[in-house]
Scaffold this motif. Structure first.
Motif, PDB file in Angstrom:
ATOM      1  N   ALA A 180       0.827  -1.201   0.000  1.00 59.01           N
ATOM      2  CA  ALA A 180       0.000   0.000   0.000  1.00 59.01           C
ATOM      3  C   ALA A 180       0.865   1.257   0.000  1.00 59.01           C
ATOM      4  O   ALA A 180       0.551   2.243  -0.688  1.00 59.01           O
ATOM      5  CB  ALA A 180      -0.924  -0.008   1.217  1.00 59.01           C
ATOM      6  N   ALA A 181       1.959   1.226   0.754  1.00 57.69           N
ATOM      7  CA  ALA A 181       2.866   2.372   0.783  1.00 57.69           C
ATOM      8  C   ALA A 181       3.525   2.584  -0.584  1.00 57.69           C
ATOM      9  O   ALA A 181       3.717   3.724  -1.022  1.00 57.69           O
ATOM     10  CB  ALA A 181       3.930   2.155   1.855  1.00 57.69           C
ATOM     11  N   GLU A 182       3.855   1.502  -1.263  1.00 60.77           N
ATOM     12  CA  GLU A 182       4.453   1.631  -2.597  1.00 60.77           C
ATOM     13  C   GLU A 182       3.438   2.202  -3.590  1.00 60.77           C
ATOM     14  O   GLU A 182       3.794   3.027  -4.461  1.00 60.77           O
ATOM     15  CB  GLU A 182       4.934   0.261  -3.079  1.00 60.77           C
ATOM     16  N   HIS A 183       2.187   1.801  -3.457  1.00 64.16           N
ATOM     17  CA  HIS A 183       1.131   2.345  -4.314  1.00 64.16           C
ATOM     18  C   HIS A 183       1.014   3.862  -4.117  1.00 64.16           C
ATOM     19  O   HIS A 183       0.898   4.627  -5.089  1.00 64.16           O
ATOM     20  CB  HIS A 183      -0.189   1.649  -3.991  1.00 64.16           C
ATOM     21  N   ALA A 184       1.063   4.293  -2.853  1.00 68.65           N
ATOM     22  CA  ALA A 184       0.985   5.727  -2.566  1.00 68.65           C
ATOM     23  C   ALA A 184       2.205   6.462  -3.115  1.00 68.65           C
ATOM     24  O   ALA A 184       2.082   7.606  -3.581  1.00 68.65           O
ATOM     25  CB  ALA A 184       0.872   5.941  -1.060  1.00 68.65           C
ATOM     26  N   TRP A 185       3.374   5.848  -3.057  1.00 70.73           N
ATOM     27  CA  TRP A 185       4.594   6.459  -3.599  1.00 70.73           C
ATOM     28  C   TRP A 185       4.452   6.690  -5.109  1.00 70.73           C
ATOM     29  O   TRP A 185       4.784   7.779  -5.622  1.00 70.73           O
ATOM     30  CB  TRP A 185       5.778   5.544  -3.307  1.00 70.73           C
ATOM     31  N   LYS A 186       3.946   5.706  -5.824  1.00 67.46           N
ATOM     32  CA  LYS A 186       3.757   5.851  -7.270  1.00 67.46           C
ATOM     33  C   LYS A 186       2.713   6.917  -7.582  1.00 67.46           C
ATOM     34  O   LYS A 186       2.894   7.726  -8.510  1.00 67.46           O
ATOM     35  CB  LYS A 186       3.352   4.511  -7.870  1.00 67.46           C
ATOM     36  N   LEU A 187       1.642   6.944  -6.800  1.00 69.56           N
ATOM     37  CA  LEU A 187       0.606   7.960  -7.023  1.00 69.56           C
ATOM     38  C   LEU A 187       1.172   9.354  -6.763  1.00 69.56           C
ATOM     39  O   LEU A 187       0.881  10.296  -7.526  1.00 69.56           O
ATOM     40  CB  LEU A 187      -0.588   7.692  -6.107  1.00 69.56           C
ATOM     41  N   ALA A 188       1.967   9.525  -5.706  1.00 73.25           N
ATOM     42  CA  ALA A 188       2.536  10.837  -5.400  1.00 73.25           C
ATOM     43  C   ALA A 188       3.409  11.331  -6.535  1.00 73.25           C
ATOM     44  O   ALA A 188       3.379  12.522  -6.892  1.00 73.25           O
ATOM     45  CB  ALA A 188       3.349  10.754  -4.105  1.00 73.25           C
ATOM     46  N   GLY A 189       4.195  10.440  -7.110  1.00 75.71           N
ATOM     47  CA  GLY A 189       5.023  10.830  -8.242  1.00 75.71           C
ATOM     48  C   GLY A 189       4.189  11.257  -9.436  1.00 75.71           C
ATOM     49  O   GLY A 189       4.517  12.245 -10.114  1.00 75.71           O
ATOM     50  N   GLU A 190       3.112  10.548  -9.669  1.00 81.00           N
ATOM     51  CA  GLU A 190       2.241  10.892 -10.796  1.00 81.00           C
ATOM     52  C   GLU A 190       1.512  12.205 -10.557  1.00 81.00           C
ATOM     53  O   GLU A 190       1.391  13.047 -11.461  1.00 81.00           O
ATOM     54  CB  GLU A 190       1.252   9.739 -11.004  1.00 81.00           C
ATOM     55  N   LEU A 191       1.054  12.419  -9.325  1.00 79.06           N
ATOM     56  CA  LEU A 191       0.366  13.669  -8.999  1.00 79.06           C
ATOM     57  C   LEU A 191       1.277  14.879  -9.177  1.00 79.06           C
ATOM     58  O   LEU A 191       0.828  15.961  -9.595  1.00 79.06           O
ATOM     59  CB  LEU A 191      -0.146  13.632  -7.555  1.00 79.06           C
ATOM     60  N   SER A 192       2.560  14.696  -8.890  1.00 76.22           N
ATOM     61  CA  SER A 192       3.519  15.805  -8.986  1.00 76.22           C
ATOM     62  C   SER A 192       3.730  16.276 -10.412  1.00 76.22           C
ATOM     63  O   SER A 192       4.249  17.376 -10.637  1.00 76.22           O
ATOM     64  CB  SER A 192       4.863  15.387  -8.375  1.00 76.22           C
ATOM     65  N   THR A 193       3.317  15.483 -11.378  1.00 76.87           N
ATOM     66  CA  THR A 193       3.480  15.874 -12.782  1.00 76.87           C
ATOM     67  C   THR A 193       2.281  16.665 -13.298  1.00 76.87           C
ATOM     68  O   THR A 193       2.362  17.252 -14.379  1.00 76.87           O
ATOM     69  CB  THR A 193       3.657  14.626 -13.668  1.00 76.87           C
ATOM     70  N   ARG A 194       1.189  16.707 -12.511  1.00 77.55           N
ATOM     71  CA  ARG A 194      -0.003  17.370 -13.039  1.00 77.55           C
ATOM     72  C   ARG A 194      -0.667  18.359 -12.076  1.00 77.55           C
ATOM     73  O   ARG A 194      -1.641  19.001 -12.447  1.00 77.55           O
ATOM     74  CB  ARG A 194      -1.024  16.330 -13.487  1.00 77.55           C
ATOM     75  N   ARG A 195      -0.141  18.499 -10.852  1.00 76.77           N
ATOM     76  CA  ARG A 195      -0.693  19.496  -9.940  1.00 76.77           C
ATOM     77  C   ARG A 195       0.381  19.905  -8.935  1.00 76.77           C
ATOM     78  O   ARG A 195       1.400  19.244  -8.775  1.00 76.77           O
ATOM     79  CB  ARG A 195      -1.925  18.978  -9.198  1.00 76.77           C
ATOM     80  N   ARG A 196       0.122  21.005  -8.261  1.00 81.73           N
ATOM     81  CA  ARG A 196       1.056  21.465  -7.238  1.00 81.73           C
ATOM     82  C   ARG A 196       0.877  20.615  -5.983  1.00 81.73           C
ATOM     83  O   ARG A 196      -0.235  20.437  -5.489  1.00 81.73           O
ATOM     84  CB  ARG A 196       0.806  22.939  -6.914  1.00 81.73           C
ATOM     85  N   VAL A 197       1.987  20.103  -5.474  1.00 85.54           N
ATOM     86  CA  VAL A 197       1.983  19.276  -4.272  1.00 85.54           C
ATOM     87  C   VAL A 197       3.026  19.853  -3.316  1.00 85.54           C
ATOM     88  O   VAL A 197       4.217  19.892  -3.627  1.00 85.54           O
ATOM     89  CB  VAL A 197       2.300  17.802  -4.589  1.00 85.54           C
ATOM     90  N   TYR A 198       2.561  20.303  -2.183  1.00 87.23           N
ATOM     91  CA  TYR A 198       3.413  20.973  -1.197  1.00 87.23           C
ATOM     92  C   TYR A 198       4.624  20.112  -0.829  1.00 87.23           C
ATOM     93  O   TYR A 198       4.498  18.921  -0.544  1.00 87.23           O
ATOM     94  CB  TYR A 198       2.595  21.265   0.053  1.00 87.23           C
TER      95      TYR A 198
END
Length: 478
Positions: free
Chosen positions: A35-53
């Motif tokens: 589950a933690a690895e899934h969140a890591w991949k999602l965070a990387g993907e989110l960083s390419t399309r929105r601002r993430v603090y």
């Protein structure tokens, strides 16, 4: 074996980790790692399309600065925040901090890389300890100690004991690792569990004093406490009845009413029991909580910016616990005063046994009041202050870190107070040759007698107090 899955870590597990010097047997949940690895991949993907603090922006007042999400940005964040100072954090607290942080990361909402989680798990498992400094937090995230820990995992900072192979920092790892109050929660948990032990031991200590003073049992009677049934008060009275063998109507005491130290014990001990119970409940939530800002939600496929780093629950619960324990300690000192008074014991002043003018245990009152004064200072509320930092963006602080340190100091002072009362109570019971044959509290008397010097000559009582403090853990289990 301690199960680490982001959901079920117990306060008792944190104590076990703190006390274990060397390897720690942990069972890291495979499902939680996935589950933690899934969140890591999602965070990387989110960083390419929105601002993430903290990933695509600076932190604090630099929140509006756009940055490239990279490991270089992460390393700059860790290096700049690893500015802890003061003494080295005690090894037990560091071990507890690392276990808590590992468990929080396995809740799967940080977006941190599996490699960093794996390195932290290996450090916990092998007993490797980074060099972490004590100062650097105000209850809004243990930034400095956690940054120091992360840099040790990357190989940039020293280890105090042992080491693990260094791992790289991936984009977004820095803030994800630092965004926690794990060091504060570690100290708070260790203090809460110690306070729990001391309050349980205090029942036995008070019961011994009750027997030495021929207390009046009416103060603990069931009908009395059914009339005002606060949970902690009822529990205290029931425990006193158990220890004193009050299964039926007991014989009256020597006095129609005892001093408050005995008579009001349930009413004063009760709030402390309730406060410590509440504190443990708060900490049980916190050590299993996802506090990372931003929170990466794989369920919703998005990142959420929030304020879980703020620990008002922890700081206010700690303040309440220390304040209530201080009141209980005041009663212990009051009972000590009764134990040296012939009117209450029928013995000589200060439980002396030598020639006229012998001092007996006179010094215990001075030691106990000294410790009580330290406890009083530690009981002052930490939550009345605040701080405005980072150019005004972060304009409030809980000071839970300072509240936890004060709780540690309160534990040390309170056990000295109880130790003084225990030394006097055991001496009084020995001198009176009190009949404890059929009372459960006899086990407490025998445990204390086994470690306390039987001599009643005027002599230094330093070792007696230390021995009394050392037996409190056993008394808590009687």
């Amino acid at each position: 074996m301690i199960r680490v899955d982001g959901r079920t870590l117990r306060c008792a597990d944190v104590v076990t980790a703190a006390r274990t010097e060397g390897p720690l047997d942990i069972d890291v949940s495979i499902a939680a790692l996935r589950a933690a690895e899934h969140a890591w991949k999602l965070a990387g993907e989110l960083s390419t399309r929105r601002r993430v603090y903290g990933r695509t922006t600076g932190v604090g007042a630099n929140k509006d600065d756009t940055v490239e999400s990279s490991k270089e940005h992460g390393l700059r964040l860790l290096r700049s925040h690893a500015g802890g100072s003061g003494d080295a954090m005690p090894p037990g607290q560091v071990r507890a901090m690392m276990l808590i942080r590992l468990n929080q990361l396995l809740a799967g909402r940080s977006g941190i890389s599996p490699e960093l989680i794996g390195a932290l798990a290996e450090a916990v498992r092998t007993g490797a300890l980074p060099l972490v400094h004590r100062l650097g937090a105000i209850g809004t995230g243990d930034l400095a100690p956690l940054a120091e820990t992360a840099l040790a995992l990357t190989g940039e900072r020293p280890w105090r004991h042992g080491h693990v192979p260094p791992v790289p920092v991936h984009a977004g790892d820095a803030l994800a690792f630092m965004s926690s109050n794990a060091a504060t929660l570690a100290e708070a948990t260790l203090a809460a569990m110690r306070l729990d032990t001391l309050t349980r031991a205090s029942h036995a200590v008070a019961a011994l004093t009750y027997v030495a003073l021929d207390g009046n049992p009416e103060a603990y009677a069931t009908p009395v406490h059914e009339a005002r049934p606060h949970a902690g008060q009822v529990a205290c009275a029931a425990e006193m009845r158990r220890l004193l063998g009050m299964h039926q109507t007991p014989k009256p005491g020597r006095r129609i009413q005892d001093p408050f130290g005995l008579r009001a014990f349930p009413q004063v001990q009760g709030p402390a029991l309730d406060a410590i119970h509440y504190l443990r409940d708060v900490l049980a939530v916190e050590i299993n909580a996802s506090t990372e800002n931003p929170m990466i939600s794989t369920v919703h496929g998005d990142a959420y910016h929030h304020a879980h780093f703020h620990t008002a629950y922890v700081s206010t619960a700690l303040d309440q616990a220390r304040a209530t324990v201080h009141q209980v300690a005041e009663l212990s000192v009051a009972r000590l005063g009764d134990l040296v008074e012939p009117e209450f014991t029928g013995l000589r002043p200060f439980l002396a046994a030598g020639p006229p003018g012998s001092s007996g245990v006179m010094i215990l009152e001075y030691v106990a009041h000294d410790a009580l004064t330290e406890l009083r200072q530690a009981a002052l509320p930490a939550t009345l202050g605040t701080a405005v930092v980072s150019r005004g963006i972060e304009d409030h602080a809980s000071f839970s870190t300072q509240a936890a340190r004060a709780a540690t100091a309160a534990c040390q002072a309170y056990q000295q107070v109880l130790g003084c009362e225990l030394v006097a109570a055991v001496r009084a019971l020995r001198m009176r040759e009190a009949d404890l044959l059929d009372l459960p509290v006899r086990d407490a008397f025998e445990a204390a007698s086994a470690v306390l010097d039987g001599s009643v000559d005027d002599r230094p009582l330093t070792d007696d107090i230390a021995a009394a403090v050392g037996v409190l853990d056993r008394l808590a289990r009687i």
